[in-house]
Design a protein around this motif. Structure first.
Motif, PDB file in Angstrom:
ATOM      1  N   THR B 187       0.933  -1.017   0.018  1.00 30.03           N
ATOM      2  CA  THR B 187       0.121   0.020   0.046  1.00 30.03           C
ATOM      3  C   THR B 187       0.806   1.189  -0.008  1.00 30.03           C
ATOM      4  N   SER B 188       2.041   0.915   0.046  1.00 28.49           N
ATOM      5  CA  SER B 188       3.173   2.270  -0.104  1.00 28.49           C
ATOM      6  C   SER B 188       4.095   2.189  -1.096  1.00 28.49           C
ATOM      7  N   ASN B 202      -6.041   3.938  -2.821  1.00 29.28           N
ATOM      8  CA  ASN B 202      -5.695   3.813  -1.385  1.00 29.28           C
ATOM      9  C   ASN B 202      -4.278   3.329  -1.199  1.00 29.28           C
ATOM     10  N   VAL B 203      -3.387   3.456  -2.109  1.00 26.96           N
ATOM     11  CA  VAL B 203      -2.112   3.319  -2.347  1.00 26.96           C
ATOM     12  C   VAL B 203      -1.219   4.734  -2.421  1.00 26.96           C
ATOM     13  N   ASP B 204      -0.464   4.689  -1.521  1.00 24.59           N
ATOM     14  CA  ASP B 204       0.465   5.741  -1.341  1.00 24.59           C
ATOM     15  C   ASP B 204       1.930   5.481  -2.519  1.00 24.59           C
TER      16      ASP B 204
END
Lengths: 246, 246
Positions: B187-188, B202-204
């Motif tokens: 997610t990052s 929702n992913v940075d």
DNA sequence: CGCGATTTGTGCACGCCTTCACAAGCGCCT
DNA sequence: AGGCGCTTGTGAAGGCGTGCACAAATCGCG
């Protein structure tokens, strides 16, 4: 933003710059536009609309138009922007028409990679000299360049008229290296070492701290975790009681 | 600023975050404060004033106070901030108390250096897996880790519960790798490849483009050169006649 | 030659961030 | 115990950047 910025040499007040003083935010985006433009040129596109270029560069189209309007009117209403003309113009503004010589100090783990980074050469930067303080590394050949001792930096910098230096040393040596670079006439420094550099006001410093980027991502992970824990219904990590308590 | 940012999962509207929603500018500075604090702690300092910490971090003291005030009142008027208490607090906010697992995709020139970058481990990040699509590199040992094929990424990511991925591939492969990472639950993403990544909201994603930093410095070189050319009295570069001409 | 479709360039309002200036609070010294 | 100096925390103002919305301008077509 994780970078330093220095003053703007207000020495000779009264003399008006006569140079387009673009907003810093715009300057930071110009390279991204340039990359997208080169990509478009390779695919044979003659013109681009602001919408198309904005999508390719990952920004808002209004922002792109305002950015480009700061360099003048290089678009045609109803048509778009001439790709090659815009490339020339952005490269001129960024000073990429001159082939800029760069030196790199610190041939360690990271410096080794930077010396061979293809992205530098492909965008008009030539790494012309490598330096290190470790005699064990002096004399090694990295990517076709011989590593020299840092004591030779002033002489080499003058010969090759180097204006940009890259610091990839351990943190403890960074300030000393910066001092040597400044003394040698370097006026722009890209610093990969953690910590704050102190330089004269006419020298520009940009800082890239790889660990900082990860820490910022870590914060967002922490935030996302604390968000999904509450509505999701699994066991919430006890909030922040031990941290917030006075 | 040269980085992307994604939305903030407004899905379950109505549920209030219950997490200190700090300004992005503040978050970006917290790691720098943390580094300065660790340095102070090593020198045996018990407390720091906002003035002292601001100088060590290279920012304005007023800015630092406002930043720290967003996390709560951890200073004592007339005295300053307790160094160790503030370290714990900032590390908690950044989510560094948990040892975060990171995977790295692309063991080329840059990836090799990143895998061995000491700055990651020293700040709480463990690089637990290396991946590459090149079978010639799979099986190599880099910094004590074996390079695996990227097809194994989903399985390894699940086993090690990896939430952060680093992309150090050539530009052409970056989007495909990002898709694999996202599918594996990452997610990052920290992206070193030039270009824009497309990921779910929702992913940075944070982007570091080394060439862009040089291009920004090049602009300032260009600006400084055009400034000193006019008052100095040498031949001015003919303004911008061929560039501005319609 | 005129009209409509399309796209740039920009005035304006809004929000974030920075900076100043000062009141509130704390410890130390007498 | 009281006062004084020092430092934090914060209200307010100013500046910068973003995004909207639209007028101005250009091309193509009938």
């Amino acid at each position: 933003m994780s970078q330093q910025r220095q003053g703007s040499t207000p020495g000779d007040a009264g003399v008006v710059p006569a140079f387009p003083d673009l907003p810093e935010a715009t300057i930071a985006r110009l390279p991204e536009y340039l990359r997208a433009l080169h990509h478009l040129a390779e695919t044979g596109a003659e013109t681009v609309s602001s919408e198309g270029l904005a999508a390719a560069a990952g920004v808002n189209s209004a922002k792109l138009r305002k950015d480009l309007s700061h360099l003048g009117s290089y678009g045609t209403r109803g048509v778009g922007y001439d790709v090659t003309l815009l490339i020339d113009q952005v490269e001129y503004i960024l000073g990429l028409d001159k082939n800029r010589a760069v030196c790199l100090v610190g041939v360690g783990n990271l410096g080794h990679a930077l010396a061979g980074y293809a992205g530098f050469a492909s965008r008009g930067f030539r790494v012309v000299a490598l330096f290190d303080a470790d005699q064990g590394k002096v004399g090694d050949t990295v990517n076709g360049l011989v590593v020299r001792h840092i004591d030779e930096l002033p002489q080499v910098a003058a010969e090759e008229s180097i204006a940009i230096g890259v610091i990839a040393t351990p943190p403890g040596s960074a300030q000393a290296v910066a001092d040597v670079l400044v003394a040698a006439g370097v006026t722009s420094i890209l610093n990969f070492a953690p910590g704050v550099l102190s330089v004269p006001p006419n020298v520009d410093v940009r800082k890239v701290d790889l660990a900082i980027e990860l820490q910022i991502l870590s914060f967002h992970e922490h935030r996302k975790a604390s968000l999904t824990a509450l509505p999701g219904g699994r066991s919430a990590p006890a909030g922040n009681q031990e941290a917030v308590g006075s």
